[in-house]
Design an enzyme around this catalytic site. Structure first.
Site, PDB file in Angstrom:
ATOM      1  N   ASP A   1       0.846  -1.201   0.000  1.00 51.42           N
ATOM      2  CA  ASP A   1       0.000   0.000   0.000  1.00 51.42           C
ATOM      3  C   ASP A   1       0.881   1.250   0.000  1.00 51.42           C
ATOM      4  O   ASP A   1       1.655   1.473   0.934  1.00 51.42           O
ATOM      5  CB  ASP A   1      -0.879   0.010   1.263  1.00 51.42           C
TER       6      ASP A   1
ATOM      7  N   TYR B   1       2.662   9.931  -0.225  1.00 56.67           N
ATOM      8  CA  TYR B   1       3.753   9.409   0.626  1.00 56.67           C
ATOM      9  C   TYR B   1       5.114   9.683  -0.010  1.00 56.67           C
ATOM     10  O   TYR B   1       6.139   9.466   0.597  1.00 56.67           O
ATOM     11  CB  TYR B   1       3.624   7.894   0.851  1.00 56.67           C
TER      12      TYR B   1
ATOM     13  N   LYS C   1      -2.775   5.918  -4.244  1.00 56.36           N
ATOM     14  CA  LYS C   1      -3.897   6.823  -3.946  1.00 56.36           C
ATOM     15  C   LYS C   1      -3.666   8.197  -4.575  1.00 56.36           C
ATOM     16  O   LYS C   1      -2.515   8.645  -4.706  1.00 56.36           O
ATOM     17  CB  LYS C   1      -4.053   7.004  -2.426  1.00 56.36           C
TER      18      LYS C   1
ATOM     19  N   HIS D   1      -7.801   9.490  -1.866  1.00 53.85           N
ATOM     20  CA  HIS D   1      -7.180   9.393  -0.537  1.00 53.85           C
ATOM     21  C   HIS D   1      -8.089   9.931   0.589  1.00 53.85           C
ATOM     22  O   HIS D   1      -8.172   9.353   1.657  1.00 53.85           O
ATOM     23  CB  HIS D   1      -5.840  10.138  -0.560  1.00 53.85           C
TER      24      HIS D   1
ATOM     25  N   ILE E   1      -3.256  -3.334   6.713  1.00 54.12           N
ATOM     26  CA  ILE E   1      -1.994  -2.927   6.062  1.00 54.12           C
ATOM     27  C   ILE E   1      -1.021  -2.376   7.115  1.00 54.12           C
ATOM     28  O   ILE E   1      -0.617  -1.216   7.047  1.00 54.12           O
ATOM     29  CB  ILE E   1      -2.264  -1.902   4.932  1.00 54.12           C
TER      30      ILE E   1
ATOM     31  N   LYS F   1       2.225  -1.277   9.088  1.00 57.29           N
ATOM     32  CA  LYS F   1       3.537  -0.799   8.639  1.00 57.29           C
ATOM     33  C   LYS F   1       4.583  -1.106   9.709  1.00 57.29           C
ATOM     34  O   LYS F   1       4.353  -0.860  10.898  1.00 57.29           O
ATOM     35  CB  LYS F   1       3.471   0.707   8.386  1.00 57.29           C
TER      36      LYS F   1
ATOM     37  N   ASN G   1       3.714  -9.718  12.080  1.00 58.83           N
ATOM     38  CA  ASN G   1       2.408  -9.236  11.628  1.00 58.83           C
ATOM     39  C   ASN G   1       1.811 -10.173  10.573  1.00 58.83           C
ATOM     40  O   ASN G   1       0.619 -10.480  10.623  1.00 58.83           O
ATOM     41  CB  ASN G   1       2.532  -7.811  11.088  1.00 58.83           C
TER      42      ASN G   1
HETATM   43  N1  NAP Z   1      -5.568   6.156   3.788  1.00 54.37           N
HETATM   44  C1  NAP Z   1      -5.064   6.889   4.753  1.00 54.37           C
HETATM   45  O1  NAP Z   1      -5.422   8.055   4.962  1.00 54.37           O
HETATM   46  C2  NAP Z   1      -3.994   6.289   5.624  1.00 54.37           C
HETATM   47  C3  NAP Z   1      -3.605   6.946   6.807  1.00 54.37           C
HETATM   48  C4  NAP Z   1      -2.627   6.346   7.613  1.00 54.37           C
HETATM   49  C5  NAP Z   1      -2.065   5.135   7.211  1.00 54.37           C
HETATM   50  N2  NAP Z   1      -2.440   4.529   6.037  1.00 54.37           N
HETATM   51  C6  NAP Z   1      -1.850   3.245   5.570  1.00 54.37           C
HETATM   52  O2  NAP Z   1      -1.919   2.299   6.643  1.00 54.37           O
HETATM   53  C7  NAP Z   1      -0.605   1.813   6.928  1.00 54.37           C
HETATM   54  C8  NAP Z   1      -0.463   1.456   8.399  1.00 54.37           C
HETATM   55  O3  NAP Z   1      -0.860   2.536   9.221  1.00 54.37           O
HETATM   56  P1  NAP Z   1       0.134   3.290  10.211  1.00 54.37           P
HETATM   57  O4  NAP Z   1       1.520   3.191   9.687  1.00 54.37           O
HETATM   58  O5  NAP Z   1      -0.443   4.652  10.435  1.00 54.37           O
HETATM   59  O6  NAP Z   1      -0.051   2.533  11.600  1.00 54.37           O
HETATM   60  P2  NAP Z   1       0.078   1.022  12.148  1.00 54.37           P
HETATM   61  O7  NAP Z   1       0.423   0.077  11.073  1.00 54.37           O
HETATM   62  O8  NAP Z   1      -1.133   0.792  12.974  1.00 54.37           O
HETATM   63  O9  NAP Z   1       1.272   1.164  13.175  1.00 54.37           O
HETATM   64  C9  NAP Z   1       2.590   1.410  12.759  1.00 54.37           C
HETATM   65  C10 NAP Z   1       3.424   1.600  14.011  1.00 54.37           C
HETATM   66  O10 NAP Z   1       3.407   0.399  14.786  1.00 54.37           O
HETATM   67  C11 NAP Z   1       4.735  -0.112  14.911  1.00 54.37           C
HETATM   68  N3  NAP Z   1       4.623  -1.585  14.743  1.00 54.37           N
HETATM   69  C12 NAP Z   1       4.338  -2.270  13.623  1.00 54.37           C
HETATM   70  N4  NAP Z   1       4.285  -3.587  13.874  1.00 54.37           N
HETATM   71  C13 NAP Z   1       4.535  -3.745  15.191  1.00 54.37           C
HETATM   72  C14 NAP Z   1       4.616  -4.875  16.032  1.00 54.37           C
HETATM   73  N5  NAP Z   1       4.431  -6.106  15.579  1.00 54.37           N
HETATM   74  N6  NAP Z   1       4.891  -4.670  17.348  1.00 54.37           N
HETATM   75  C15 NAP Z   1       5.079  -3.409  17.835  1.00 54.37           C
HETATM   76  N7  NAP Z   1       5.006  -2.305  17.074  1.00 54.37           N
HETATM   77  C16 NAP Z   1       4.738  -2.461  15.756  1.00 54.37           C
HETATM   78  C17 NAP Z   1       5.552   0.547  13.810  1.00 54.37           C
HETATM   79  O11 NAP Z   1       6.877   0.773  14.221  1.00 54.37           O
HETATM   80  P3  NAP Z   1       8.194   0.286  13.376  1.00 54.37           P
HETATM   81  O12 NAP Z   1       8.027   0.711  11.960  1.00 54.37           O
HETATM   82  O13 NAP Z   1       9.303   1.001  14.087  1.00 54.37           O
HETATM   83  O14 NAP Z   1       8.230  -1.206  13.553  1.00 54.37           O
HETATM   84  C18 NAP Z   1       4.844   1.898  13.696  1.00 54.37           C
HETATM   85  O15 NAP Z   1       5.318   2.800  14.712  1.00 54.37           O
HETATM   86  C19 NAP Z   1       0.282   2.983   6.489  1.00 54.37           C
HETATM   87  O16 NAP Z   1       1.637   2.621   6.373  1.00 54.37           O
HETATM   88  C20 NAP Z   1      -0.382   3.378   5.197  1.00 54.37           C
HETATM   89  O17 NAP Z   1      -0.013   2.480   4.149  1.00 54.37           O
HETATM   90  C21 NAP Z   1      -3.402   5.087   5.255  1.00 54.37           C
END
Ligand code: NAP
Length: 291
Positions: free
Chosen positions: A49, A54, A79, A112, A232, A234, A244
């Site tokens: 994604d 980005y 997006k 988006h 998804i 990250k 994950n």
């Molecule tokens: N459409 C939209 O408006 C929108 C908005 C936000 C996000 N997104 C998409 O959604 C994806 C994921 O969302 P997000 O990055 O905001 O949040 P997330 O995936 O909920 O959380 C990411 C955070 O959690 C940590 N993490 C990941 N796996 C972990 C695990 N197994 N144990 C402990 N910590 C863990 C990561 O740190 P490390 O990287 O240091 O491991 C990072 O700080 C984004 O990358 C993007 O592609 C879309």
């Protein structure tokens, strides 16, 4: 190659299938994206994604195109940034995204954010329909759309988005919006599925993880999968990427899932509110906001 279980797939209203666990790339700096996506693909992810906003589509494309995997075996989403809404701008922006990715089609193209103050999302959606009809995006969908926005798109164009990518995680899982998506046949793609890490310290999540011998992240992701979300998550850490993806093998009891369902709070949001979020998502804007 990976010994992890393959991520399960869901079927979209376009008849295409989407791997239920994908790899998120928001906030991965452009110069680190290729390596992170290569790592994710080598671990077994088959769904990536990204977004024009980005500024890392080129790194995603380099990893996908250099992977040695068949193009049809990797699901790629990008997006349209807010600044590019409107029919003409959307078409040009889509072509720039394809160029940056080095691909001749994407699997999923999303608006988006709705940006209701600009009132361009219906016209933009009509352009995405044309892009889909030309075979340049296999499926099209939206992100951050609230019930009013979804209903208006369907009412004015008759075309139901394949997905709505929304913030969703146990502490903010939006039962009403999800129910509407289910009724319309729109797959919910949960972004920030771990609550950007916030949900991992919740005492209910931690206690279920301890009891079933998995990690808090796996409990949260297994909950998403059990309620039919695409996720998804990250991470830039290979061990967490693997952790994950392995959530696909974690089974929650109905009792555990019910406990997690009860965690929703209206103030549990970690991202922007789609009713008012209207940042243009240009590079200058992203830098100013520290993204
Ligand atoms: N459409 C939209 O408006 C929108 C908005 C936000 C996000 N997104 C998409 O959604 C994806 C994921 O969302 P997000 O990055 O905001 O949040 P997330 O995936 O909920 O959380 C990411 C955070 O959690 C940590 N993490 C990941 N796996 C972990 C695990 N197994 N144990 C402990 N910590 C863990 C990561 O740190 P490390 O990287 O240091 O491991 C990072 O700080 C984004 O990358 C993007 O592609 C879309």
């Amino acid at each position: 190659m990976s010994t992890l279980p393959d991520a399960p797939v869901l079927t979209l209203n376009s008849a295409a299938t989407i791997p239920q666990i994908g790899f998120g790339t928001f906030q991965i700096p452009p110069e680190q994206t290729r390596a992170a996506v290569e790592e994710a693909l080598s671990i077994g992810y088959r769904h990536i994604d990204t977004a024009a906003g980005y500024y890392n589509e080129a790194g995603v494309g380099e990893a996908v195109n250099g992977s040695g995997l068949a193009r049809d075996d990797i699901f790629v989403t990008t997006k349209l940034r807010n600044y590019d809404q409107g029919a003409n701008r959307a078409r040009e922006a889509f072509e720039r995204s394809l160029d940056a990715l080095g691909l001749d089609r994407v699997d999923l193209y999303l608006i988006h954010w709705p940006v209701p103050s600009a009132d361009l999302y219906v016209e933009t959606w009509e352009e995405l329909i044309r892009i889909r009809d030309e075979g340049l995006a296999t499926s099209i969908g939206v992100s951050n759309f609230l019930p009013d926005h979804l209903l208006r798109l369907v009412d004015e164009t008759g075309v139901v988005p394949a997905v709505n990518q929304i913030e969703a995680h146990p502490l903010f899982h939006r039962p009403e919006l999800r129910a509407l998506c289910r009724d319309l046949g729109v797959v919910v793609e949960a972004y920030s599925p771990l609550g950007q890490g916030a949900d991992l310290a919740d005492p209910t999540v931690v206690s279920i993880a301890d009891r079933i011998g998995s990690t808090p992240a796996q409990v949260v992701l297994a909950w998403h999968l059990s309620v039919g979300h695409v996720v998804i998550p990250k991470s830039v850490h290979p061990d967490r990427m693997a952790e994950n993806l392995a959530a696909a093998a974690v089974a929650l009891s109905d009792v555990d899932a019910d406990e997690l369902n009860l965690l929703h709070r209206e103030d549990g949001r970690v991202g922007g509110d789609p009713a008012t979020f209207s940042f243009p998502q240009t590079l200058e804007d992203m830098k100013a906001r520290g993204e």
